[in-house]
Design a protein around this motif. Structure first.
Motif, PDB file in Angstrom:
ATOM      1  N   ILE A 198       0.827  -1.211   0.000  1.00  0.00           N
ATOM      2  CA  ILE A 198       0.000   0.000   0.000  1.00  0.00           C
ATOM      3  C   ILE A 198       0.857   1.255   0.000  1.00  0.00           C
ATOM      4  CG2 ILE A 198      -1.668   1.319   1.376  1.00  0.00           C
ATOM      5  CD1 ILE A 198      -2.782  -1.397   2.355  1.00  0.00           C
ATOM      6  N   LEU A 199       1.982   1.211   0.708  1.00  0.00           N
ATOM      7  CA  LEU A 199       2.777   2.407   0.959  1.00  0.00           C
ATOM      8  C   LEU A 199       3.386   3.014  -0.308  1.00  0.00           C
ATOM      9  CD1 LEU A 199       3.753   4.171   3.324  1.00  0.00           C
ATOM     10  CD2 LEU A 199       5.720   2.636   3.549  1.00  0.00           C
ATOM     11  N   LYS A 201       2.254   3.813  -3.088  1.00  0.00           N
ATOM     12  CA  LYS A 201       1.489   4.745  -3.926  1.00  0.00           C
ATOM     13  C   LYS A 201       1.881   6.201  -3.677  1.00  0.00           C
ATOM     14  CE  LYS A 201      -2.776   5.245  -1.152  1.00  0.00           C
ATOM     15  NZ  LYS A 201      -4.244   5.023  -1.171  1.00  0.00           N
ATOM     16  N   ILE A 202       2.462   6.507  -2.524  1.00  0.00           N
ATOM     17  CA  ILE A 202       2.881   7.890  -2.251  1.00  0.00           C
ATOM     18  C   ILE A 202       3.951   8.327  -3.240  1.00  0.00           C
ATOM     19  CG2 ILE A 202       3.994   9.412  -0.576  1.00  0.00           C
ATOM     20  CD1 ILE A 202       2.658   7.803   1.632  1.00  0.00           C
ATOM     21  N   GLN A 209      -2.688   8.709  -4.519  1.00  0.00           N
ATOM     22  CA  GLN A 209      -2.569   9.313  -3.200  1.00  0.00           C
ATOM     23  C   GLN A 209      -3.501  10.511  -3.067  1.00  0.00           C
ATOM     24  OE1 GLN A 209      -1.521   8.576  -0.412  1.00  0.00           O
ATOM     25  NE2 GLN A 209      -1.226  10.494   0.720  1.00  0.00           N
ATOM     26  N   ILE A 214      -3.421   7.737   1.674  1.00  0.00           N
ATOM     27  CA  ILE A 214      -3.027   6.575   2.463  1.00  0.00           C
ATOM     28  C   ILE A 214      -3.648   6.621   3.855  1.00  0.00           C
ATOM     29  CG2 ILE A 214      -0.911   7.530   3.428  1.00  0.00           C
ATOM     30  CD1 ILE A 214       0.375   4.757   2.739  1.00  0.00           C
ATOM     31  N   GLN A 215      -4.009   7.814   4.286  1.00  0.00           N
ATOM     32  CA  GLN A 215      -4.651   7.939   5.593  1.00  0.00           C
ATOM     33  C   GLN A 215      -6.021   7.249   5.630  1.00  0.00           C
ATOM     34  OE1 GLN A 215      -3.207  10.385   3.881  1.00  0.00           O
ATOM     35  NE2 GLN A 215      -1.528  11.085   5.206  1.00  0.00           N
ATOM     36  N   ASN A 217      -6.508   4.309   4.036  1.00  0.00           N
ATOM     37  CA  ASN A 217      -6.298   2.879   3.810  1.00  0.00           C
ATOM     38  C   ASN A 217      -6.464   2.069   5.090  1.00  0.00           C
ATOM     39  OD1 ASN A 217      -4.510   3.843   1.248  1.00  0.00           O
ATOM     40  ND2 ASN A 217      -5.178   1.711   1.036  1.00  0.00           N
ATOM     41  N   HIS A 232      -9.859   1.213   0.829  1.00  0.00           N
ATOM     42  CA  HIS A 232      -9.563   2.622   1.047  1.00  0.00           C
ATOM     43  C   HIS A 232     -10.784   3.427   0.647  1.00  0.00           C
ATOM     44  CE1 HIS A 232      -8.219   1.825  -3.167  1.00  0.00           C
ATOM     45  NE2 HIS A 232      -8.964   2.880  -3.387  1.00  0.00           N
ATOM     46  N   TRP A 350       2.723  -1.246   7.773  1.00  0.00           N
ATOM     47  CA  TRP A 350       2.293  -1.372   6.384  1.00  0.00           C
ATOM     48  C   TRP A 350       2.727  -2.678   5.742  1.00  0.00           C
ATOM     49  CZ3 TRP A 350      -1.473   1.532   5.154  1.00  0.00           C
ATOM     50  CH2 TRP A 350      -1.591   2.833   5.658  1.00  0.00           C
TER      51      TRP A 350
END
Length: 381
Positions: A198-199, A201-202, A209, A214-215, A217, A232, A350
């Motif tokens: 997941i991480l 994507k930033i 994003q 991500i907050q 997710n 998400h 994550w």
């Protein structure tokens, strides 16, 4: 998490011996996506494909059932079906023209007992003849999955927790809209782990994003040993993520603003938004060679000409996102040739899903990692 939890040695992504062990164990004992039922709609329709780096093919039977066979003739080992076929009455090996019924039983062996002396099978002749080797096949929605060793639990049982989580959503209401394939020089596990990551994507997918920070997710939740799910919130819908398309019929109202991800162990995934459903599969061909397939589905109402631009935007979105991912996948594959890299240093938040996934792979390859590690240690000493 312990430092080595969820970490595989570099050889697990590069070593042909490890890849062969995967083929014999985890890839043979699980359900592998082989193709679409809608690709073989009529009796006699046939589709060659590959699962676990093994040639197979699908055949629509006269009963409507889909059967699968290893794509090899028992005579001399030639490929029985080199290319797709429509409405065939029989299966004919192109090498020596042995023919088989659609159920795989032998029908005729030309010149088998000498020139113009053909062996023609009859029900009452009492002669034992070789048949094509059948592979266990099951269909869920439009997806044909194969289990090479024949011992996996029913596919419907594996996927039932997902159906329950989606409040009984009827996947049959989705209509096939098209697919994308990508030939990637990376190990199949890296391609799949990237989906679970997941991480990233930033840094790699800034538009995601922005749309689904991500907050919002939720970490993956294991619903069973072979199925996990995450979601998400789509805060800023955009074209390509179902925007402008009719919603999937019967989709739970509570989920229409969510993007849902489901991991089907070991190498298939579902992505659901209100206007689209995508099956993403990673088909291993070699330690550093994977075919990624995205099969996309819409509501039947969305298949009209007035929605063509919105459907095209969905495919463009998937093409763009995957092209963003390909270079990092190659980076990670190349890193497996760097001795100082030892598998990774995971985030306990994550990366927990990836770590658990890799730990399950360690178990399902029957201790092969431990034997490799011990051998490597002996060589160093």
């Amino acid at each position: 998490m312990p430092d080595d939890y969820g970490c595989l040695p570099n050889e697990a992504y590069t070593d042909p011996a490890y890849f062969e062990q995967e083929r014999r164990t985890v890839l043979s004992s699980t359900w592998q996506f082989a193709g679409r039922a809608s690709a073989v709609p009529d009796p006699g329709d046939m589709l060659p494909t590959s699962v676990a780096a093994t040639p197979v093919f699908l055949v629509r039977q006269r009963s409507g059932e889909i059967a699968a066979f290893y794509n090899v003739c028992p005579h001399r080992g030639a490929k029985v079906l080199p290319k797709p076929c429509k409405s065939a009455k029989t299966i004919i090996c192109p090498y020596h023209t042995w023919s088989y019924n659609l159920d795989g039983t032998l029908r005729r062996r030309p010149h088998f007992d000498g020139a113009d002396n053909h062996d023609v099978a009859r029900d009452d002749d009492g002669v034992e003849r070789p048949s094509l080797w059948r592979v266990r096949a099951e269909v869920f929605m439009d997806w044909v999955f194969l289990n090479l060793d024949g011992n996996a639990e029913p596919l419907s049982t594996q996927l039932q927790p997902l159906v329950d989580k989606l409040e009984g959503y009827d996947f049959a209401n989705c209509v096939y809209g098209g697919e994308l394939t990508f030939d990637v020089r990376t190990n199949w596990k890296l391609a799949h782990e990237n989906f679970l990551d997941i991480l990233h994507k930033i840094g790699i997918h800034p538009e995601l994003q922005k749309s689904s920070p991500i907050q919002t997710n939720v970490r993956y939740e294991w619903l069973s040993d072979d199925l996990a799910i995450s979601h998400h919130t789509v805060e800023e819908p955009f074209e390509g993520r179902g925007e402008g398309l009719p919603g999937l019929p019967g989709f739970p109202e509570s989920m229409r603003r969510l993007g849902l991800s489901a991991h089907i162990y070991p190498n298939a995934n579902l992505q659901l938004w209100d206007g689209q459903l995508t099956l993403f599969s990673c088909t291993p061909l070699a330690p550093d060679h994977t075919i990624e397939t995205f099969s996309v589905y819409f509501a039947e109402e969305a298949m009209g000409e007035q929605h063509r631009a919105h459907r095209d935007a969905v495919f463009e979105m998937w093409r763009h996102l995957n092209e963003q991912d390909i270079e990092p996948l190659i980076w990670m594959q190349e890193a497996r040739n760097i001795p100082v890299f030892n598998g990774g240093s995971f985030s306990p938040y994550w990366d927990e899903m990836i770590a658990k996934y890799v730990e399950k792979l360690k178990t399902d390859t029957r201790g092969f990692i431990s034997s490799m590690t011990q051998a490597a240690g002996s060589e160093r000493s």
